[in-house]
Design an enzyme around this catalytic site. Structure first.
Site, PDB file in Angstrom:
ATOM      1  N   ARG A 117       0.860  -0.899   0.273  1.00 11.72           N
ATOM      2  CA  ARG A 117      -0.044  -0.483   0.014  1.00 11.72           C
ATOM      3  C   ARG A 117       0.840   1.341  -0.065  1.00 11.72           C
ATOM      4  O   ARG A 117       0.387   1.865  -0.863  1.00 11.72           O
ATOM      5  CB  ARG A 117      -0.951  -0.078   1.289  1.00 11.72           C
ATOM      6  CG  ARG A 117      -1.938  -1.297   1.092  1.00 11.72           C
ATOM      7  CD  ARG A 117      -3.046  -0.842   2.085  1.00 11.72           C
ATOM      8  NE  ARG A 117      -3.531  -0.013   2.697  1.00 11.72           N
ATOM      9  CZ  ARG A 117      -4.665   0.861   3.487  1.00 11.72           C
ATOM     10  NH1 ARG A 117      -4.410   0.352   4.400  1.00 11.72           N
ATOM     11  NH2 ARG A 117      -5.266   1.849   3.238  1.00 11.72           N
ATOM     12  N   CYS A 169      -0.990   5.518   9.650  1.00 15.37           N
ATOM     13  CA  CYS A 169      -1.665   4.654   9.094  1.00 15.37           C
ATOM     14  C   CYS A 169      -2.552   4.603   7.760  1.00 15.37           C
ATOM     15  O   CYS A 169      -2.571   5.521   6.884  1.00 15.37           O
ATOM     16  CB  CYS A 169      -1.551   2.992   9.795  1.00 15.37           C
ATOM     17  SG  CYS A 169      -3.082   4.548  11.454  1.00 15.37           S
TER      18      CYS A 169
END
Length: 281
Positions: free
Chosen positions: A175, A236
């Site tokens: 990601r 995050c």
């Protein structure tokens, strides 16, 4: 007080003169409600707290899990029996992300005596700890939140920290690199951020690596406990696993701020820059 404690240490604390308030923060990203699992069996005396509904505000421009309003969070904690002068231990199903979110919120709002059960419920039962299906009705606590106990970043602060300090990206490496993005508008990372998947802070059993190993890991990413002049931040996807990384850094002896909006907030604005690839650029 250390930020984490083992199941055996918790057993000793529960048998001592100041037993902690227990909060069950079981949660699954995109998964089913964990209250039925709590009702089927929890640490004796533990109160269930719902991450999505009680440890986050409504999803929107601030991200998928924006911080709750402090007074709303305080009301949840008081209903759970949390008081300012009493220790608190939080746990989840074992991954540690949800428990770390509760730990971070309590510390950020001024509670000085909160710890995470290392390894969560799985570690408790593995150590022979009992579970109970009894309903729990704690006495009302007196905790009143005072935000500011831990560092908090907004989008501009995260961007500045990526340039002037160390900004760690706690998501999975693919990601960060922008190879996949299963949830948010676009893949990639905040320019200048360093990839530091939070999954690498724990062993196969879900327990944190020893402090020395965590210090070595973060030193390899440009973070050291001795480098007090270089600020550290974490983000995050939505501020949950990032709290786990802040907790890991504390175990390593490093203070870090959390960008609570994280990638879900950053990527929602098409005017914010996005970097891709394996390097912090």
């Amino acid at each position: 007080m250390t930020a984490i404690l083992s199941a055996s240490e918790l057993m000793s604390e529960l048998a001592g003169p100041r037993p902690p308030v227990l909060l069950d923060i079981r949660w699954q990203l995109g998964g089913p409600d964990q209250r039925p699992a709590y009702e089927a069996g929890h640490l004796p005396g533990a109160v269930y707290v719902d991450l999505d509904r009680e440890l986050a505000g409504p999803a929107g421009s601030g991200g998928r899990h924006p911080l709750p309003e402090p007074e709303a969070f305080g009301a949840v904690m008081r209903r759970a029996g949390v008081s300012a002068g009493a220790p608190v231990v939080v746990y989840d199903g074992g991954l540690g992300w949800a428990a770390a979110r509760a730990w971070w919120l309590l510390r950020w709002t001024g509670h000085a005596e909160v710890q995470v059960l290392d390894g969560g419920l799985a570690a408790w039962t593995a150590a022979g700890g009992a579970v109970s299906a009894d309903a729990v009705s704690p006495a009302e606590g007196d905790f009143k939140p005072t935000p500011g106990g831990l560092g908090l970043l907004d989008a501009d602060g995260a961007a500045a920290l990526a340039r002037e300090g160390v900004l760690l990206d706690a998501r999975a490496g693919e990601r960060y690199r922008g190879e996949v993005e299963p949830i948010d508008r676009v893949g990639g990372h905040i320019p200048g951020a360093v990839s530091a998947p939070t999954t690498e802070n724990v062993g196969p059993d879900g327990r944190f690596l020893p402090g020395a190993e965590l210090r070595a890991r973060f030193a390899g990413l440009g973070v050291t406990a001795e480098d007090g002049g270089r600020p550290v931040g974490v983000y995050c996807g939505s501020g949950v696993s990032g709290a786990h990384e802040v907790l890991a850094l504390e175990v390593a002896g490093v203070a870090a701020a959390l960008y609570a909006g994280s990638w879900s907030e950053w990527s929602s604005d098409p005017d914010r820059p996005v970097a891709t690839g394996p390097l912090p650029r």
